[in-house]
Motif scaffolding. Structure first.
Motif, PDB file in Angstrom:
ATOM      1  N   TRP A 111       0.811  -1.207  -0.126  1.00  0.00           N
ATOM      2  CA  TRP A 111      -0.235   0.175  -0.213  1.00  0.00           C
ATOM      3  C   TRP A 111       0.943   1.311  -0.084  1.00  0.00           C
ATOM      4  O   TRP A 111       0.605   2.315  -0.860  1.00  0.00           O
ATOM      5  CB  TRP A 111      -0.738   0.183   1.277  1.00  0.00           C
ATOM      6  N   TYR A 114       2.118   1.709  -3.694  1.00  0.00           N
ATOM      7  CA  TYR A 114       1.023   2.082  -4.512  1.00  0.00           C
ATOM      8  C   TYR A 114       0.670   3.537  -4.216  1.00  0.00           C
ATOM      9  O   TYR A 114       0.448   4.116  -5.052  1.00  0.00           O
ATOM     10  CB  TYR A 114      -0.372   1.126  -4.315  1.00  0.00           C
ATOM     11  N   LYS A 115       0.580   4.006  -3.140  1.00  0.00           N
ATOM     12  CA  LYS A 115       0.087   5.296  -2.610  1.00  0.00           C
ATOM     13  C   LYS A 115       1.149   6.335  -2.868  1.00  0.00           C
ATOM     14  O   LYS A 115       0.823   7.513  -3.189  1.00  0.00           O
ATOM     15  CB  LYS A 115      -0.443   5.531  -1.367  1.00  0.00           C
ATOM     16  N   GLY A 119       4.077   2.825  -7.393  1.00  0.00           N
ATOM     17  CA  GLY A 119       2.835   2.659  -8.034  1.00  0.00           C
ATOM     18  C   GLY A 119       2.007   3.875  -8.137  1.00  0.00           C
ATOM     19  O   GLY A 119       0.667   3.618  -8.540  1.00  0.00           O
ATOM     20  N   LYS A 120       2.423   4.927  -7.768  1.00  0.00           N
ATOM     21  CA  LYS A 120       1.478   6.119  -7.983  1.00  0.00           C
ATOM     22  C   LYS A 120       1.064   6.235  -9.639  1.00  0.00           C
ATOM     23  O   LYS A 120       1.734   6.127 -10.355  1.00  0.00           O
ATOM     24  CB  LYS A 120       2.440   7.590  -7.629  1.00  0.00           C
ATOM     25  N   HIS A 122      -1.215   4.227 -10.870  1.00  0.00           N
ATOM     26  CA  HIS A 122      -1.893   2.941 -11.270  1.00  0.00           C
ATOM     27  C   HIS A 122      -2.996   2.540 -10.342  1.00  0.00           C
ATOM     28  O   HIS A 122      -2.956   2.893  -9.054  1.00  0.00           O
ATOM     29  CB  HIS A 122      -0.552   1.728 -11.195  1.00  0.00           C
ATOM     30  N   VAL A 125      -2.260  -2.866  -9.301  1.00  0.00           N
ATOM     31  CA  VAL A 125      -0.906  -3.344  -9.007  1.00  0.00           C
ATOM     32  C   VAL A 125      -0.637  -4.469  -8.196  1.00  0.00           C
ATOM     33  O   VAL A 125      -1.305  -4.469  -7.097  1.00  0.00           O
ATOM     34  CB  VAL A 125      -0.170  -1.979  -8.028  1.00  0.00           C
ATOM     35  N   CYS A 127       2.371  -6.189  -5.949  1.00  0.00           N
ATOM     36  CA  CYS A 127       3.506  -5.867  -5.294  1.00  0.00           C
ATOM     37  C   CYS A 127       4.406  -6.975  -4.731  1.00  0.00           C
ATOM     38  O   CYS A 127       3.398  -7.934  -4.203  1.00  0.00           O
ATOM     39  CB  CYS A 127       3.750  -4.881  -3.990  1.00  0.00           C
ATOM     40  N   ILE A 139      -3.215  -4.707  -5.028  1.00  0.00           N
ATOM     41  CA  ILE A 139      -4.317  -3.572  -5.063  1.00  0.00           C
ATOM     42  C   ILE A 139      -4.978  -3.556  -6.567  1.00  0.00           C
ATOM     43  O   ILE A 139      -4.456  -3.583  -7.523  1.00  0.00           O
ATOM     44  CB  ILE A 139      -3.516  -2.272  -4.957  1.00  0.00           C
ATOM     45  N   ASN A 142      -7.995   0.367  -6.987  1.00  0.00           N
ATOM     46  CA  ASN A 142      -7.348   1.096  -5.841  1.00  0.00           C
ATOM     47  C   ASN A 142      -7.651   0.799  -4.643  1.00  0.00           C
ATOM     48  O   ASN A 142      -7.544   1.533  -3.504  1.00  0.00           O
ATOM     49  CB  ASN A 142      -8.033   2.697  -5.977  1.00  0.00           C
TER      50      ASN A 142
END
Length: 317
Positions: A111, A114-115, A119-120, A122, A125, A127, A139, A142
């Motif tokens: 997370w 991603y955040k 991962g920004k 997308h 995703v 991981c 993820i 979102n």
């Protein structure tokens, strides 16, 4: 939502950090990791109290290496701490007076990336964390997908080889036995035993014997072109890429983010992973291919991700 605290439980230290809504760490407090389960609960509370000084805190997120229930409150099972149905949320709340959520540590790191990291931008995703073992997070749309019971994305224990190598979980042939830091050292040790003349640089970095090879030696030797070290990375990448191809068939993400200690080697490990992934991806020559990217937050990902997940609504709702 205000400031939250993320907690990262490590083998030697427990770190608690105050994190703002943009993922910036404002302060960190660390304490040694005790040797008992109850001692660890007390240490978490102590780290939280140390970090919160001077800050108005609205919640705490704890990243725990283990199976965490969907309610984000109880650790069903932790392999490295003797937690069995441990009510961690309840205990830490009682000691700190703050709302607490408990997350699987790999989910928290996923997370965070991603955040605030690789991962920004997308929505979908996957991981994976390549360290001593292999973990991961999903993820999709979102949202962090934990599964019905909360224990989804235990990628390291997908069985890649029927009746394969014995895993610490008790099963055989798990992915992390072939794609992890331990696996890399095993490959290098086996190859150095078989052809020591091709491992001169690698062997010189340790005590001169294959049994003295450590992960850092393999990385250093590979950067210098040592044939055994380079081949060991290729073998690791072959298994990582094959697993990613399977995950692509399941989830069809736009990006794979590779974190953990091994990802810090950059293209040394990422380039052969991409090649292996494309090799094993069904229809890979005719379909869109997800990016394979290095994680960006390093060892901060779990702490930042846990803190931000403390702001997220209860997934049961």
């Amino acid at each position: 939502m205000g400031l939250t605290i993320g907690v990262d439980i490590g083998g030697t230290k427990i770190a608690a950090g105050v994190v703002d809504e943009d993922g910036n760490i404002l302060s960190v407090h660390k304490v040694p990791t005790p040797g008992t389960p109850e001692g660890i609960v007390d240490a978490i509370a102590s780290a939280v109290e140390g970090a919160r000084a001077g800050h108005e805190i609205v919640g705490v997120g704890i990243g725990a290496a283990g199976y965490v229930n969907r309610q984000r409150s109880t650790v069903y099972f932790a392999p490295n701490i003797y937690w069995r149905n441990e009510p961690l949320k309840e205990k830490v709340e009682a000691r700190t007076g703050l709302p607490v959520v408990v997350e699987n540590d790999a989910n928290a790191a996923a997370w965070g990336e991603y955040k605030f990291g690789a991962g920004k931008g997308h929505r979908n995703v996957i991981c994976i964390t390549l360290g001593t073992g292999l973990g991961g997070g999903v993820i999709i749309g979102n949202k962090l997908r934990r599964g019905h019971f909360g224990v989804a994305a235990e990628f390291g224990h997908i069985r890649m080889v029927p009746d394969g190598l014995l895993c610490g979980c008790g099963s055989q042939g798990c992915w992390e036995q072939y794609a992890s830091g331990r696996a890399l050292v095993r490959y290098a040790t086996q190859r150095a035993n078989a052809t020591p003349e091709n491992a001169e640089t690698l062997l010189s970095l340790g005590d001169g014997t294959p049994e003295g090879i450590e992960g850092k030696h393999v990385s250093m030797a590979a950067r210098q072109g040592d044939p055994v070290a380079v081949d060991s990375y290729r073998e690791l990448a072959r298994w990582v890429g094959a697993g990613l191809a399977d995950l692509a068939s399941l989830f069809d993400p736009s990006a794979f983010i590779v974190g953990g200690g091994l990802s810090e080697e950059g293209e040394l490990v990422l380039d052969p992973i991409r090649k292996s992934y494309k090799r094993w991806l069904v229809g890979g020559n005719w379909r869109p291919v997800a990016e394979v990217r290095a994680a960006e937050l390093g060892n901060k990902a779990g702490l930042v991700g846990a803190a931000d997940l403390a702001r997220q609504p209860d997934p049961i709702m």
